[in-house]
Design an enzyme around this catalytic site. Structure first.
Site, PDB file in Angstrom:
ATOM      1  N   LYS A 127      -1.413  -0.520 -13.092  1.00  0.00           N
ATOM      2  CA  LYS A 127      -2.253  -0.735 -11.919  1.00  0.00           C
ATOM      3  C   LYS A 127      -2.542   0.578 -11.210  1.00  0.00           C
ATOM      4  O   LYS A 127      -3.660   0.823 -10.746  1.00  0.00           O
ATOM      5  CB  LYS A 127      -1.590  -1.723 -10.960  1.00  0.00           C
ATOM      6  N   LYS A 129       0.829  -1.207   0.000  1.00  0.00           N
ATOM      7  CA  LYS A 129       0.000   0.000   0.000  1.00  0.00           C
ATOM      8  C   LYS A 129       0.863   1.257   0.000  1.00  0.00           C
ATOM      9  O   LYS A 129       0.586   2.211  -0.731  1.00  0.00           O
ATOM     10  CB  LYS A 129      -0.919   0.022   1.226  1.00  0.00           C
ATOM     11  N   ASP A 141      -4.143 -10.063  -5.614  1.00  0.00           N
ATOM     12  CA  ASP A 141      -3.895  -9.684  -7.015  1.00  0.00           C
ATOM     13  C   ASP A 141      -3.665 -10.859  -7.964  1.00  0.00           C
ATOM     14  O   ASP A 141      -4.164 -10.839  -9.098  1.00  0.00           O
ATOM     15  CB  ASP A 141      -2.714  -8.713  -7.111  1.00  0.00           C
ATOM     16  N   ASP A 178      -8.172   1.884   4.064  1.00  0.00           N
ATOM     17  CA  ASP A 178      -8.621   0.540   4.403  1.00  0.00           C
ATOM     18  C   ASP A 178      -9.250  -0.033   3.153  1.00  0.00           C
ATOM     19  O   ASP A 178     -10.031   0.638   2.474  1.00  0.00           O
ATOM     20  CB  ASP A 178      -9.621   0.524   5.562  1.00  0.00           C
ATOM     21  N   PHE A 196       0.102  -7.379  -4.760  1.00  0.00           N
ATOM     22  CA  PHE A 196       0.139  -8.057  -3.467  1.00  0.00           C
ATOM     23  C   PHE A 196      -1.281  -8.476  -3.121  1.00  0.00           C
ATOM     24  O   PHE A 196      -2.220  -8.227  -3.869  1.00  0.00           O
ATOM     25  CB  PHE A 196       0.730  -7.139  -2.377  1.00  0.00           C
TER      26      PHE A 196
END
Length: 202
Positions: free
Chosen positions: A180, A12, A160, A74, A157
């Site tokens: 992406k 992230k 995916d 989140d 990750f």
């Protein structure tokens, strides 16, 4: 203004830095400013969890005398056949500690006998920007696809390698990082967040 990402998830953090690099300088993680924080994600929605992360991070920064904006995220995956599961439990779907491989194995085990047309899914992201003294800015992003039973790709990750994109003929893990970061749920949420941030400044 400095932006601190309220996350310990390296994937992230990498994506947020790549997407938001032109808007804030520098962009750092909590770890990079010397703060160890592991928020208990006990909210009943992505937004509730993201807001809790942002507020706890902001409080920790204030205690250290660090003035910075906080960006929290989140996110998770919702599978139609599973009535939206794993949803907010995506990171710990197979239990604690969080483990991508075990999460994926549990998901595929639940869908192994389900035909492709019933394996529709979407990634969901809620991102929150918390600037000292201001109300939080909230944005959501969604990315539709379906669950493949066989993994493909080395990128990304989480889920995916199993998140298949019919319009591209590949999984999210087979996309380049640049591709992406243009079309993912997190990219869409961050783009919306920045639009709302700019509108608020005017």
């Amino acid at each position: 203004m400095q932006l601190v990402i309220a996350s310990n998830n390296k994937g992230k953090i990498r994506e947020i830095k790549a997407i938001f690099s032109q808007q804030f300088d520098p962009i750092v993680s909590l770890k990079e400013v010397g703060i160890a924080l592991d928020t208990v994600e006990d909210g009943d929605s992505f937004e509730a969890n993201a807001l809790k992360k942002a507020r706890e991070a902001a409080a920790a920064l204030e205690q250290r005398g660090i003035e910075a904006a906080v960006l929290s995220d989140d996110s998770g995956i919702e599978v139609e056949y599973l009535n939206g599961a794993p949803g907010i439990y995506s990171a710990r779907y197979a239990g604690e500690p969080s483990d991508d491989e075990r999460n994926n194995q549990k998901l595929i085990a639940a869908l192994r006998e389900v035909p492709p047309e019933q394996r529709g899914a979407r990634y969901v992201a809620c991102v929150i920007l918390l600037i000292p003294g201001e109300d939080p800015i909230v944005a959501h992003g969604y990315w539709a696809g379906q669950i493949a039973l066989t993994p493909a790709g080395e990128g990304g990750f989480g889920y995916d390698p199993y998140f298949y994109l019919p319009e591209f003929g590949c999984t999210a893990a087979e996309l380049s990082a640049q591709a992406k970061n243009r079309i993912s749920h997190r990219a869409k949420a961050l783009q919306m967040l920045y639009t709302r941030y700019e509108a608020k400044k005017k």
